[in-house]
Design a protein around this motif. Structure first.
Motif, PDB file in Angstrom:
ATOM      1  N   VAL A  33       7.080   3.716 -12.889  1.00 12.63           N
ATOM      2  CA  VAL A  33       7.315   4.453 -11.651  1.00 12.63           C
ATOM      3  C   VAL A  33       6.656   3.667 -10.517  1.00 12.63           C
ATOM      4  N   TYR A  34       7.445   3.313  -9.528  1.00 10.86           N
ATOM      5  CA  TYR A  34       6.954   2.577  -8.362  1.00 10.86           C
ATOM      6  C   TYR A  34       7.083   3.451  -7.119  1.00 10.86           C
ATOM      7  N   TRP A  35       6.139   3.263  -6.224  1.00 12.06           N
ATOM      8  CA  TRP A  35       6.212   3.908  -4.916  1.00 12.06           C
ATOM      9  C   TRP A  35       6.101   2.829  -3.838  1.00 12.06           C
ATOM     10  N   TYR A  36       7.030   2.905  -2.905  1.00 14.51           N
ATOM     11  CA  TYR A  36       7.011   2.072  -1.705  1.00 14.51           C
ATOM     12  C   TYR A  36       7.136   2.985  -0.504  1.00 14.51           C
ATOM     13  N   ARG A  37       6.753   2.485   0.637  1.00 14.65           N
ATOM     14  CA  ARG A  37       7.006   3.223   1.867  1.00 14.65           C
ATOM     15  C   ARG A  37       7.553   2.279   2.920  1.00 14.65           C
ATOM     16  N   ILE A  39       7.836   2.096   7.024  1.00 12.06           N
ATOM     17  CA  ILE A  39       7.590   2.554   8.379  1.00 12.06           C
ATOM     18  C   ILE A  39       8.747   2.055   9.232  1.00 12.06           C
ATOM     19  N   HIS A  40       9.115   2.826  10.209  1.00 13.49           N
ATOM     20  CA  HIS A  40      10.306   2.558  11.008  1.00 13.49           C
ATOM     21  C   HIS A  40      10.437   1.097  11.433  1.00 13.49           C
ATOM     22  N   SER A  41      11.627   0.531  11.103  1.00 19.91           N
ATOM     23  CA  SER A  41      11.983  -0.839  11.503  1.00 19.91           C
ATOM     24  C   SER A  41      11.102  -1.917  10.886  1.00 19.91           C
ATOM     25  N   GLN A  42      10.518  -1.611   9.730  1.00 22.07           N
ATOM     26  CA  GLN A  42       9.756  -2.619   9.017  1.00 22.07           C
ATOM     27  C   GLN A  42      10.272  -2.743   7.588  1.00 22.07           C
ATOM     28  N   GLY A  43       9.844  -3.777   6.875  1.00 22.37           N
ATOM     29  CA  GLY A  43      10.193  -3.895   5.473  1.00 22.37           C
ATOM     30  C   GLY A  43       9.363  -2.932   4.632  1.00 22.37           C
ATOM     31  N   PRO A  44       9.849  -2.557   3.463  1.00 26.15           N
ATOM     32  CA  PRO A  44       9.086  -1.657   2.596  1.00 26.15           C
ATOM     33  C   PRO A  44       7.738  -2.253   2.198  1.00 26.15           C
ATOM     34  N   GLN A  45       6.769  -1.375   2.032  1.00 28.80           N
ATOM     35  CA  GLN A  45       5.415  -1.772   1.650  1.00 28.80           C
ATOM     36  C   GLN A  45       5.115  -1.206   0.282  1.00 28.80           C
ATOM     37  N   TYR A  46       4.667  -2.040  -0.629  1.00 30.69           N
ATOM     38  CA  TYR A  46       4.290  -1.588  -1.961  1.00 30.69           C
ATOM     39  C   TYR A  46       3.057  -0.682  -1.864  1.00 30.69           C
ATOM     40  N   ILE A  47       3.081   0.425  -2.590  1.00 36.30           N
ATOM     41  CA  ILE A  47       1.922   1.326  -2.597  1.00 36.30           C
ATOM     42  C   ILE A  47       1.219   1.298  -3.944  1.00 36.30           C
ATOM     43  N   ILE A  48       1.944   1.638  -4.999  1.00 32.66           N
ATOM     44  CA  ILE A  48       1.316   1.789  -6.298  1.00 32.66           C
ATOM     45  C   ILE A  48       2.393   1.871  -7.359  1.00 32.66           C
ATOM     46  N   HIS A  49       2.052   1.611  -8.599  1.00 32.94           N
ATOM     47  CA  HIS A  49       2.989   1.851  -9.683  1.00 32.94           C
ATOM     48  C   HIS A  49       2.222   2.202 -10.946  1.00 32.94           C
ATOM     49  N   GLY A  50       2.920   2.828 -11.906  1.00 32.39           N
ATOM     50  CA  GLY A  50       2.286   3.203 -13.150  1.00 32.39           C
ATOM     51  C   GLY A  50       3.309   3.413 -14.251  1.00 32.39           C
ATOM     52  N   LEU A  51       2.815   3.418 -15.474  1.00 29.79           N
ATOM     53  CA  LEU A  51       3.699   3.631 -16.622  1.00 29.79           C
ATOM     54  C   LEU A  51       3.542   5.047 -17.163  1.00 29.79           C
ATOM     55  N   LYS A  52       2.339   5.404 -17.561  1.00 29.87           N
ATOM     56  CA  LYS A  52       2.112   6.758 -18.054  1.00 29.87           C
ATOM     57  C   LYS A  52       0.730   7.288 -17.702  1.00 29.87           C
ATOM     58  N   ASN A  53      -0.216   6.406 -17.459  1.00 31.49           N
ATOM     59  CA  ASN A  53      -1.539   6.854 -17.043  1.00 31.49           C
ATOM     60  C   ASN A  53      -1.582   7.042 -15.535  1.00 31.49           C
ATOM     61  N   THR A  83       2.912   8.205   8.575  1.00 34.39           N
ATOM     62  CA  THR A  83       4.262   8.715   8.810  1.00 34.39           C
ATOM     63  C   THR A  83       5.260   7.619   8.465  1.00 34.39           C
ATOM     64  N   ALA A  84       6.143   7.912   7.487  1.00 35.59           N
ATOM     65  CA  ALA A  84       7.053   6.885   6.971  1.00 35.59           C
ATOM     66  C   ALA A  84       8.028   7.542   5.991  1.00 35.59           C
ATOM     67  N   VAL A  85       8.974   6.742   5.518  1.00 34.78           N
ATOM     68  CA  VAL A  85       9.831   7.159   4.409  1.00 34.78           C
ATOM     69  C   VAL A  85       9.212   6.604   3.136  1.00 34.78           C
ATOM     70  N   TYR A  86       8.995   7.480   2.160  1.00 29.91           N
ATOM     71  CA  TYR A  86       8.376   7.086   0.905  1.00 29.91           C
ATOM     72  C   TYR A  86       9.443   7.105  -0.198  1.00 29.91           C
ATOM     73  N   TYR A  87       9.514   6.000  -0.912  1.00 33.11           N
ATOM     74  CA  TYR A  87      10.513   5.855  -1.967  1.00 33.11           C
ATOM     75  C   TYR A  87       9.843   5.843  -3.342  1.00 33.11           C
ATOM     76  N   CYS A  88      10.348   6.687  -4.207  1.00 37.34           N
ATOM     77  CA  CYS A  88       9.934   6.711  -5.602  1.00 37.34           C
ATOM     78  C   CYS A  88      11.047   6.037  -6.403  1.00 37.34           C
ATOM     79  N   ILE A  89      10.697   5.017  -7.158  1.00 35.33           N
ATOM     80  CA  ILE A  89      11.717   4.222  -7.858  1.00 35.33           C
ATOM     81  C   ILE A  89      11.234   3.973  -9.279  1.00 35.33           C
ATOM     82  N   VAL A  90      12.145   4.058 -10.230  1.00 38.03           N
ATOM     83  CA  VAL A  90      11.794   3.685 -11.591  1.00 38.03           C
ATOM     84  C   VAL A  90      12.445   2.345 -11.909  1.00 38.03           C
TER      85      VAL A  90
END
Lengths: 111, 117
Positions: A33-37, A39-53, A83-90
Motif C-alpha cells: 500500500v503506497y500513499w502519495y499526495r 499539491i496543486h500544480s506540482q508532481g506527486p510526493q511520496y509519503i509512505i508505504h507498507g505491506l502489512k505492519n 492541503t492536497a489530493v492524497y492518493y492511496c495506491i496498491v
C-alpha cells in the motif's frame, strides 16, 4: 494491480490529526500500500508505504488492518500546507509493476 | 528522498510544432522511468514506461508515434510531443524508479505544463 476506494474529500482543523481512509479489499499478498499526495500544480510526493505492519516516518503513519483490506493514513498535526489530493495506491514490487492513480481524496485543512 | 527534475517547467507552442520535455534523476540511477499526463481536475494517467536502453511500452490508447520517448541513459529520459495540437495541452509528469538511492520507490518530477495554441 488491485484498485482502491477513497472518499472524495474531507477536511480537518489545523493542528488536529487527519485520518485518511482507503479500502483495498482485493489486494494481493505481494502488493504494498503506497500513499502519495499532490499539491496543486506540482508532481506527486511520496509519503509512505507498507505491506502489512504499521509504518511511521517523519511525515505520517500508515495503519493497515490485519486482513489488509483497508488502511488509514494519519497526519498527526495537520497544517495548511497539507492541503492536497492524497492518493492511496496498491502496487506489487518488481520491474513491471506500475503506480496506477485513482481519483484520490482531497484533504482541506482549515485554519 | 530522491530528486527528479523536469525541464522546462512550462512551455507554450504553436499547433503543429514539436516539443521535447526532459526528465532527469539527479541523485540516483533510474532503471525505469514513467511518463504521466494529467488534465485539469483529473487524476494522473500513465502514458508509457521505459527502461534504459529499451523501447518504451505504451499504455493502451497512447500513440507511440506522437509521443516519442527516449531513455538513453540511467539518468535521463525525454518525451517529445510531435505535431502538437491544442488537445495535447496538459500537465506532463515524469517519474523514476531504481538505483541505490531510489530503491523500489517511485519519485516524481515537478511536472511540465504544455499549452498548445
Amino acid at each position: 494491480d488491485a484498485k482502491t476506494t477513497q472518499p472524495p474529500s474531507m477536511d480537518c482543523a489545523e493542528g488536529r490529526a487527519a485520518n485518511l481512509p482507503c479500502n483495498h479489499s482485493t489486494i494481493s499478498g505481494n502488493e504494498y500500500v503506497y500513499w502519495y499526495r499532490q499539491i496543486h500544480s506540482q508532481g506527486p510526493q511520496y509519503i509512505i508505504h507498507g505491506l502489512k505492519n504499521n509504518e511511521t516516518n517523519e511525515m505520517a503513519s500508515l495503519i493497515i488492518t490485519e486482513d489488509r483490506k483497508s488502511s488509514t493514513l494519519i497526519l498527526p498535526h495537520a497544517t495548511l500546507r497539507d492541503t492536497a489530493v492524497y492518493y492511496c495506491i496498491v502496487r506489487s514490487t518488481g520491474a513491471n509493476s506500475k503506480l496506477t492513480f485513482g481519483k484520490g481524496i482531497t484533504l482541506s485543512v482549515r485554519p | 528522498g530522491a530528486v527528479v527534475s523536469q525541464h522546462p517547467s512550462r512551455v507554450i507552442c504553436k499547433s503543429g510544432t514539436s516539443v521535447k520535455i526532459e526528465c532527469r534523476s539527479l541523485d540516483f540511477q533510474a532503471t525505469t522511468m514513467f511518463w504521466y499526463r494529467q488534465f485539469p481536475k483529473q487524476s494522473l494517467m500513465l502514458m508509457a514506461t521505459s527502461n534504459e536502453g529499451s523501447k518504451a511500452t505504451y499504455e493502451q490508447g497512447v500513440e507511440k508515434d506522437k509521443f516519442l520517448i527516449n531513455h538513453a541513459s540511467l539518468t535521463l529520459s525525454t518525451l517529445t510531443v510531435t505535431s502538437a495540437h491544442p488537445e495535447d495541452s496538459s500537465f506532463y509528469i515524469c517519474s523514476a524508479r531504481g538505483g541505490l538511492a531510489g530503491g523500489d520507490e517511485q519519485f516524481f518530477g515537478p511536472g511540465t505544463r504544455l499549452t498548445v495554441l
